[in-house]
Each structure stands twice: as structure tokens, then as C-alpha cells.
Design an enzyme around this catalytic site. Structure first.
Site, PDB file in Angstrom:
ATOM      1  N   THR A  13       1.272  -1.884  -0.463  1.00 31.22           N
ATOM      2  CA  THR A  13      -0.088  -0.054   0.038  1.00 31.22           C
ATOM      3  C   THR A  13       0.649   1.449   0.099  1.00 31.22           C
ATOM      4  OG1 THR A  13      -2.063  -0.769   0.682  1.00 31.22           O
ATOM      5  CG2 THR A  13      -1.424   1.631   1.342  1.00 31.22           C
ATOM      6  N   SER A  55       1.537  -7.820  -1.094  1.00 32.52           N
ATOM      7  CA  SER A  55       2.430  -8.584  -0.255  1.00 32.52           C
ATOM      8  C   SER A  55       1.628  -9.978  -0.159  1.00 32.52           C
ATOM      9  CB  SER A  55       2.277  -8.310   0.638  1.00 32.52           C
ATOM     10  OG  SER A  55       1.705  -8.023   1.764  1.00 32.52           O
ATOM     11  N   THR A  86       1.387  -4.550   3.828  1.00 36.81           N
ATOM     12  CA  THR A  86       1.876  -5.047   5.776  1.00 36.81           C
ATOM     13  C   THR A  86       0.857  -6.003   6.002  1.00 36.81           C
ATOM     14  OG1 THR A  86      -0.906  -3.990   5.853  1.00 36.81           O
ATOM     15  CG2 THR A  86       0.551  -2.255   6.478  1.00 36.81           C
ATOM     16  N   ASP A  87       0.493  -6.881   4.566  1.00 35.10           N
ATOM     17  CA  ASP A  87      -0.660  -8.378   4.823  1.00 35.10           C
ATOM     18  C   ASP A  87       0.089  -9.809   5.321  1.00 35.10           C
ATOM     19  OD1 ASP A  87      -3.122  -6.670   4.866  1.00 35.10           O
ATOM     20  OD2 ASP A  87      -3.066  -6.978   2.274  1.00 35.10           O
TER      21      ASP A  87
HETATM   22  N1  ASP Z   1      -2.618  -6.023   0.688  1.00 35.74           N
HETATM   23  C1  ASP Z   1      -1.870  -4.600   0.733  1.00 35.74           C
HETATM   24  C2  ASP Z   1      -0.275  -5.161   0.786  1.00 35.74           C
HETATM   25  O1  ASP Z   1       0.208  -6.340   1.463  1.00 35.74           O
HETATM   26  C3  ASP Z   1      -2.332  -3.620   2.284  1.00 35.74           C
HETATM   27  C4  ASP Z   1      -1.056  -3.310   2.679  1.00 35.74           C
HETATM   28  O2  ASP Z   1       0.088  -2.875   2.248  1.00 35.74           O
HETATM   29  O3  ASP Z   1      -1.302  -2.325   3.889  1.00 35.74           O
HETATM   30  O4  ASP Z   1       0.434  -5.063   0.015  1.00 35.74           O
END
Ligand code: ASP
Length: 336
Positions: A13, A55, A86-87
Site C-alpha cells: 500500500t 504482499s 502489511t498483509d
Molecule cells: N494489500 C496490501 C499489501 O499487503 C496491504 C498493505 O500494504 O497495507 O500489499
């Protein structure tokens, strides 16, 4: 002199832009850095755009690419920042903790809940914190988020939308940002015990299963006819699963006898499992092929099992490797 920091970007993100199909990672490292000019003023930054992925698409091959990139370049830098979605960041920070044996510099993963281009983004604070930790000289793999720095193998994503998305499980954060700046708790820093080694071999043919009341043992038995080399099973509470009417314990013991490595942990997020408390757990761990994950996070247990399968050449060696505390993922005393 400015500290030399390598910024490796992998997507997420933090680097995403709006598209007709939702947020998609698209910003390069230099575009990220233009949003935080003070970082380039404060540190001597070199950038490496490794890939641009959500991710959810980061898998063992990408872990090996990140670990290889760090191993090839860490010697020229005071620290490394890796931006990441973050995932699955807690899986990546856990596996890097095992692959980068005795890394002598800080490796700090970070990301954000809102893209860096959003006016209310958390990305800038997270990058400031990650760069400060990377410049601190503290060795190890860490995850910086929401003004806290967590040991990489203790991090879990616990919130889908809030900025306070990560927690350090069964271990306090290694550092926090407050009016005194970045305050590091040196008691929680793991000192390297030897020379750096990249150990990136792994086997990802494992499965994570959460026990539910009434789970049919026949579904576990089906795994015998697959490529499955290991099972991490999340039991109830401190450690229990049914054997009455539907005998999960015998099913797991039979799988262990067939050579599949069985790791048992708790589906509770906090504190340690201890399968010796109740009859329902004791029966299970009386079998020598079954290993307890103690107070490891599920992310650490899953990645450590993949890693141990790639490193150990016998079941005994695998067990002893898995039961050793390699990066601060297990509390050394008995059950926390
Ligand atoms: N879907 C995103 C990822 O993990 C979520 C994030 O980065 O907060 O790439």
C-alpha cells in the site's frame, strides 16, 4: 557523517496508486523518497527497486530474493530499510529472521495502511521510524510501524485498518518513539553469536490447520497422499483437541509416523501453549514426532517449519533446530 542506508522496495500500500481495479503498487523508491525529503537530507540513501507487489503475492521465491539482496549488499551499509505490504509483512520479517543468520546490521521492514500520496498517510512516520532504527546500529531483523519497532519474528498483523496494525506477541517492542526520540530497549536486542550466513533454503510444502470443534480426522488423513511435508496445527487454549468420537490425536500420530512433521501451537494469540497440562494435549505430545511451538507466533512457527525443512537432513536435526531459539522467537525459559 550521514549514515548509509539501503532502501529496498517491494510494493505494498505504501507505494500504491489508485486504479480501476483498486490500489495497485506502482511508485518507485525515488518517488517514495520525494514524499519525505528530510530522509534524503538526513541519511545517505541508496535505493533498490526489487519488485512491486501486493504482499499477498509475496511467496517463498520473493523471500529468497529479498534475503539474497540483503546478503549481497549489507556490508556497504549501516542499515537496511525494506518497504513491504502489511498483509504478509510479519511472515517476511519472520522468515528473514531465520534466513539472515547473525546479520550484523539493522534490517527494518515497514509499510503503511494508507498510500504515501494520501494526505493523512501513516507512511511518512513509519519511514522516519524505520530509517532511525536502521541508522541505530542495532543488529537484527525488525518491523517498524506506528512509532514502535518490533522484533521481526514476534510481529503479527492484528488490525486490518487502524494505524496500530501490528503487535509484538509475547515480547515487548524493541523500541518506541516518544519525546526522547527513538528509545531502544537494549535488553531485547539479540546479539549475533557468530559470523553472518545467508541460509535461504526452505520447503514450503506445509499446511496450517486451525482445529474447530468436530473437525473430521479423515480430512487430516487425506494429507498423507499429498506432497505435504509438515503441518502446523493450532489447537484450543493451552493445548487440546478432541479424541472422543473423532480422534484427531491418533490421526496426527499416524501422520507423524508417515514422516510428516507436526508442529502444535495454540489458537490463542497471547502466551504459550503447554500440551502437558490437559489429558487432551498430553496424549498428543507423548508421541515423539510431535513438536510444540511454545510461545512462537503462528507466523514464526510456519516460516520456521518451512526453513527447518530446507536446512535439516534428518527428523532429529529438524526437531532440535525447531526447538532452538534462533532469533528471539521463543522465550528461553519454560512456557511463558
Ligand atoms: N494489500 C496490501 C499489501 O499487503 C496491504 C498493505 O500494504 O497495507 O500489499
Amino acid at each position: 557523517m550521514k549514515k548509509k542506508i539501503l532502501l529496498i522496495t517491494t510494493g505494498g500500500t505504501i507505494a500504491s496508486e489508485t486504479s480501476e481495479e483498486g490500489l495497485v503498487p506502482g511508485l518507485s523508491s525515488s518517488e517514495l523518497l520525494t514524499s519525505v525529503n528530510s530522509i534524503a537530507e538526513r541519511y545517505d540513501v541508496t535505493t533498490k527497486d526489487l519488485f512491486q507487489l501486493d504482499s499477498s503475492n509475496i511467496q517463498p521465491e520473493e523471500w529468497q530474493m529479498i534475503a539474497g539482496c540483503i546478503a549481497d549488499s549489507y556490508a556497504g551499509f549501516d542499515g537496511i530499510v525494506v518497504t513491504h505490504g502489511t498483509d504478509t509483512m510479519a511472515y517476511t520479517s519472520s522468515i528473514l529472521s531465520f534466513m539472515l543468520r547473525n546479520i550484523p546490521v539493522p534490517v527494518v521492514l515497514t509499510g503503511s495502511q494508507l498510500p504515501i500520496s494520501h494526505p493523512l498517510t501513516d507512511a511518512k512516520d513509519n519511514l522516519f521510524c524505520a530509517f532511525a532504527m536502521a541508522a541505530s546500529g542495532t543488529p537484527g531483523v525488525f518491523l517498524a510501524f506506528n512509532r514502535k519497532v518490533l522484533r521481526g519474528c514476534r510481529a503479527v498483523k492484528v488490525r486490518t485498518k487502524s494505524f496500530d496494525a501490528f503487535e509484538s506477541i509475547n515480547c515487548p517492542p524493541v523500541a518506541k518513539v516518544d519525546v526522547g526520540g527513538l528509545i531502544i530497549n537494549n535488553d531485547l536486542v539479540m546479539t549475533p553469536s557468530g559470523v553472518f550466513e545467508l541460509k535461504s533454503a526452505l520447503n514450503s510444502d506445509i499446511i496450517l490447520i486451525k482445529v474447530i470443534p468436530g473437525l473430521n480426522p479423515g480430512m487430516l488423513e487425506m494429507l498423507r497422499n499429498t506432497d505435504c511435508r509438515g503441518i502446523v496445527i493450532e489447537a484450543f487454549g493451552a493445548g487440546g483437541m478432541h479424541f472422543m468420537r473423532r480422534d484427531l490425536i491418533s490421526a496426527l500420530q499416524a501422520l507423524a509416523d508417515s514422516g510428516i512433521i507436526i508442529v502444535v501451537c495454540s489458537q490463542c494469540l497471547y502466551e504459550s501453549c503447554d500440551f502437558t497440562i490437559y489429558q487432551t494435549g498430553m496424549r498428543l505430545v507423548e508421541h515423539k514426532g510431535i513438536i510444540q511451538a511454545r510461545d512462537m507466533t503462528t507466523e514464526a512457527a510456519v516460516t520456521k517449519l518451512m526453513w527447518c525443512l530446507g536446512q535439516a537432513d534428518s527428523a532429529d536435526r529438524l526437531r532440535s533446530l525447531f526447538e532452538s531459539d534462533l532469533a528471539g522467537e521463543i522465550s528461553c525459559g519454560q512456557m511463558a
